[in-house]
Design an enzyme around this catalytic site. Sequence first.
Site, PDB file in Angstrom:
ATOM      1  CE  LYS A 112      -4.002   1.882   2.535  1.00 28.90           C
ATOM      2  NZ  LYS A 112      -4.968   2.071   1.466  1.00 28.90           N
TER       3      LYS A 112
HETATM    4  C1  LIG Z   1      -6.736   0.150  -3.837  1.00 29.93           C
HETATM    5  C2  LIG Z   1      -7.429  -0.361  -2.615  1.00 29.93           C
HETATM    6  N1  LIG Z   1      -7.998  -1.583  -2.654  1.00 29.93           N
HETATM    7  C3  LIG Z   1      -8.628  -2.092  -1.583  1.00 29.93           C
HETATM    8  C4  LIG Z   1      -8.725  -1.377  -0.404  1.00 29.93           C
HETATM    9  C5  LIG Z   1      -9.419  -1.973   0.772  1.00 29.93           C
HETATM   10  O1  LIG Z   1      -8.492  -2.334   1.747  1.00 29.93           O
HETATM   11  P1  LIG Z   1      -8.866  -2.336   3.282  1.00 29.93           P
HETATM   12  O2  LIG Z   1     -10.072  -3.182   3.432  1.00 29.93           O
HETATM   13  O3  LIG Z   1      -7.682  -2.920   3.955  1.00 29.93           O
HETATM   14  O4  LIG Z   1      -9.141  -0.941   3.672  1.00 29.93           O
HETATM   15  C6  LIG Z   1      -8.153  -0.105  -0.323  1.00 29.93           C
HETATM   16  C7  LIG Z   1      -8.224   0.657   0.910  1.00 29.93           C
HETATM   17  O5  LIG Z   1      -7.259   0.959   1.481  1.00 29.93           O
HETATM   18  C8  LIG Z   1      -7.474   0.404  -1.458  1.00 29.93           C
HETATM   19  O6  LIG Z   1      -6.920   1.615  -1.420  1.00 29.93           O
END
Ligand SMILES: Cc1ncc(COP(=O)(O)O)c(C=O)c1O
Length: 325
Positions: free
Chosen positions: A158
């Site tokens: 991320k």
């Molecule tokens: C590109 C992307 N996909 C999926 C998610 C969902 O991830 P999470 O459930 O850990 O927030 C996020 C959120 O952060 C994201 O930015």
Amino acid sequence: MAFGSGTIWMNGSFVDWADAKIHVAAHVVHYGSSVFEGARCYKTPRGSACFQLDAHMRRLYDSARIYRMEPTIELSAMTQAVVETIRKNQLKACYIRPIVYRGYHTLGVNPFPCPIDAAILVWEWGAYLGQDALERGVDVRVASWARSAPNTFPTLAKTSANYANSQLIKMEAITEGYSEGIALDTFGYLSEGSGQNLFLVRDDTLYTPPLTAAILPGITRSSVITIAKDLGYRVREEMLPREMLYIADEAFFAGTAVEITPIRSVDKIEIGNGKRGPMTETIQRTFFGIINGEVPDRHGWLTYVYPGEPLQPVGAGSPASAKTT
Ligand SMILES: Cc1ncc(COP(=O)(O)O)c(C=O)c1O
């Protein structure tokens, strides 16, 4: 504490929001060299509790590892710092944004000379796509932008850099009157939204793209999979063609920001009957039930924030906490 006020944790010290500054020549400003998290703290009947905090912090350190960043603070201390930052701001419910970034030293692309800095921001943030969206769903389009190809920008990390792509997807959707965009991967298979994972329902089976479809491994995604299995639903993680969207009985997004948000239409084609579907509603009710204390936290997903409130996850160690999957 609304966005723009309160106290921010920076490299081990608390500083006022207005003073939490970095230099314009910091490496991160020019090259997107940061990894970050987005988590939530909820006001539960047993006290304020962060949802899946350990999983979020583990992903933060995984992201840092992929980018050869070694935070100067240990994972457990950083996790504790999140809890302390919420306490310091006396928040009952909030969004949590820890970030690890390459700071100020030199401006070559080589990031190694720059320090690894870290910060934790917390602020009150309600429903990302609006409260109404949680019930009525959102209208989305398939993005003309693809997610990144394998071996280009690693999507298991991320990193801020990946959000340049997310911004293109989001801006295109908004400009054309949609709430969100769903991106395909570079092979044309379904991937995810600009900031949320994707789920489809067809014939009582829950489908979601696998980690190999250029997705972020969402913590909400994994919670949804666990909840669905607990509820006895069939769950399949597999490559999905774009047109599965149009013939799905139900579809929804999952993510920390959007929580569980039904998708009402894609490319102006109604999903199912254009309303939140029964499986979406059941999973959503269970998800919010865990947060509201109506459903036992059998997987130990809640971390309580304030002393005097339970420090152990509700149900941990009790028979009700036994995993069923
Ligand atoms: C590109 C992307 N996909 C999926 C998610 C969902 O991830 P999470 O459930 O850990 O927030 C996020 C959120 O952060 C994201 O930015």
